[in-house]
Every structure is written in C-alpha cells, then in structure tokens.
Enzyme design. Structure first.
Site, PDB file in Angstrom:
ATOM      1  N   GLU A  96      11.837  32.617  33.621  1.00 44.63           N
ATOM      2  CA  GLU A  96      10.670  31.856  33.189  1.00 44.63           C
ATOM      3  C   GLU A  96       9.373  32.500  33.644  1.00 44.63           C
ATOM      4  O   GLU A  96       8.400  32.550  32.909  1.00 44.63           O
ATOM      5  CB  GLU A  96      10.762  30.417  33.699  1.00 44.63           C
ATOM      6  CG  GLU A  96      10.755  30.323  35.221  1.00 44.63           C
ATOM      7  CD  GLU A  96      11.190  28.976  35.735  1.00 44.63           C
ATOM      8  OE1 GLU A  96      10.353  28.063  35.768  1.00 44.63           O
ATOM      9  OE2 GLU A  96      12.362  28.864  36.119  1.00 44.63           O
ATOM     10  N   HIS A  97       9.325  32.997  34.887  1.00 40.23           N
ATOM     11  CA  HIS A  97       8.140  33.678  35.415  1.00 40.23           C
ATOM     12  C   HIS A  97       8.498  35.138  35.648  1.00 40.23           C
ATOM     13  O   HIS A  97       9.502  35.419  36.308  1.00 40.23           O
ATOM     14  CB  HIS A  97       7.721  33.101  36.771  1.00 40.23           C
ATOM     15  CG  HIS A  97       7.397  31.647  36.738  1.00 40.23           C
ATOM     16  ND1 HIS A  97       8.255  30.690  37.228  1.00 40.23           N
ATOM     17  CD2 HIS A  97       6.302  30.994  36.294  1.00 40.23           C
ATOM     18  CE1 HIS A  97       7.702  29.497  37.088  1.00 40.23           C
ATOM     19  NE2 HIS A  97       6.516  29.656  36.517  1.00 40.23           N
TER      20      HIS A  97
END
Length: 191
Positions: A77-78
């Site tokens: 996600e990051h």
C-alpha cells in the site's frame, strides 16, 4: 533513514509488513543492527518490533529492474522510493497504493499532512485496485441499445459464441432477434 521509515510502517500494527528492496549489500548488511538500535528507543517498539520480526524483509537484488519486479510482486500500500532516480519507478511501477518519491518524501507525510489518500489497498490488493477515491462512492450505470439492423447483424455473432459456450438460452435470445429483425431488414432492403 531506511530503518526509521521501515519502523514507522511497522508500528501500524503487529502484523504490518515492512520491506526494503535494495541493490546495496552494505545497506542490507547494516540494516538489522540499525533497526535493533532504533527499537531500543522507539516508544512503539513493542508493536513495531513484533511486526518487523514477523513480517519484515530485506530483499537484496542486483538491478533496479529486479527492485521493480519485487516491488510489483509485493504490491504494498505504501512504497517509498529512496533511489537516485525515483521518477523511474513512478514511470514503471504498476502495483502500489501510494508512491513516495525521494528521500524528502515519506509515508508519515502522506498519512498526516500532504493530502494524499490514506485509505489504500492492503495485503497485495494493489495488484488490482487503487486507493479509495470519490468514484468509489458514485453509482455507475450503463445501458445498451441497438437498431434492428444492428441486432440482426450482431445476433449472428452472439448466437455462435453462445453455442460455443453451450449457453442455449442465451443463444435463443440472439437467434430470436436474428429471425425477427433479419427478416425486417431484408424486407426493407427489398422495397
């Protein structure tokens, strides 16, 4: 910086994954000791330490193309890109929720102050979806409408595909329209 940013991700929860993908053997070798040092002073060390121990990874590769392949495989996600040419990853990466380019940028900024979305795909979901955005709250509808001539024409193709797939009820839908509208088209063309 790398250890700090990894632990910042790991402190989200005891099952939060954090990984570094690097072509630097020195970084890969030195990182575990620096992580342990920082865990000694980090107020969230209990959570971040558990997450790092269970889900932390140091992946050593030879090239940036291998870095790219590994990052796309993980689909986190990051993703922070702390390389000499971070925009190369922007142009070539496919699977991520949010990308943070260069050492001046970090996940904490994205989470708290620079306005990017913080509701991102987790657990590899970045392979098929992106972050939450206004479009996910909109109802989308579609419709189809064809002319009698088009119905007769495309009905023949549709009928054949339905037959191949053995969807006999679907095939009859197409065949009925070919019979009905094909005759109308022929009658119109004959007059």
């Amino acid at each position: 910086m790398v250890a700090t940013d990894l632990l910042g991700q790991a402190e989200h929860g005891p099952n939060s994954p954090a990984a570094v993908i690097t072509s630097s053997a020195a970084l890969a070798a030195d990182l575990p000791a620096e992580i342990e040092r920082q865990l000694g002073v980090l107020k969230t060390a209990a959570i971040a330490g558990e997450a790092w121990a269970e889900f932390g990874q140091i992946i050593l590769v030879d090239t940036r193309e291998e870095m790219l392949a590994e990052a796309d495989r993980l689909a986190y996600e990051h993703v922070e890109v702390l390389t000499a040419e971070p925009r190369w990853f922007l142009e070539n990466m496919q699977n991520y929720g949010a990308l943070f380019l260069g050492p001046e940028t970090n996940v904490a900024y994205g989470d708290k102050v620079i306005g990017t979305n913080h509701t991102l795909p987790t657990m590899g979901a970045a392979r098929y979806t992106g972050g939450l955005w206004v479009g996910k709250f909109l109802k989308t509808c579609s419709y189809q409408q064809v002319t009698p001539e088009a119905s007769a024409h495309i009905g023949r193709y549709g009928s054949r595909l339905c037959e191949i797939e053995r969807f006999w009820g679907h095939k009859e839908q197409a065949d009925l329209r070919v019979r009905r509208y094909g005759a109308e088209v022929l009658a119109t063309q004959g007059s």
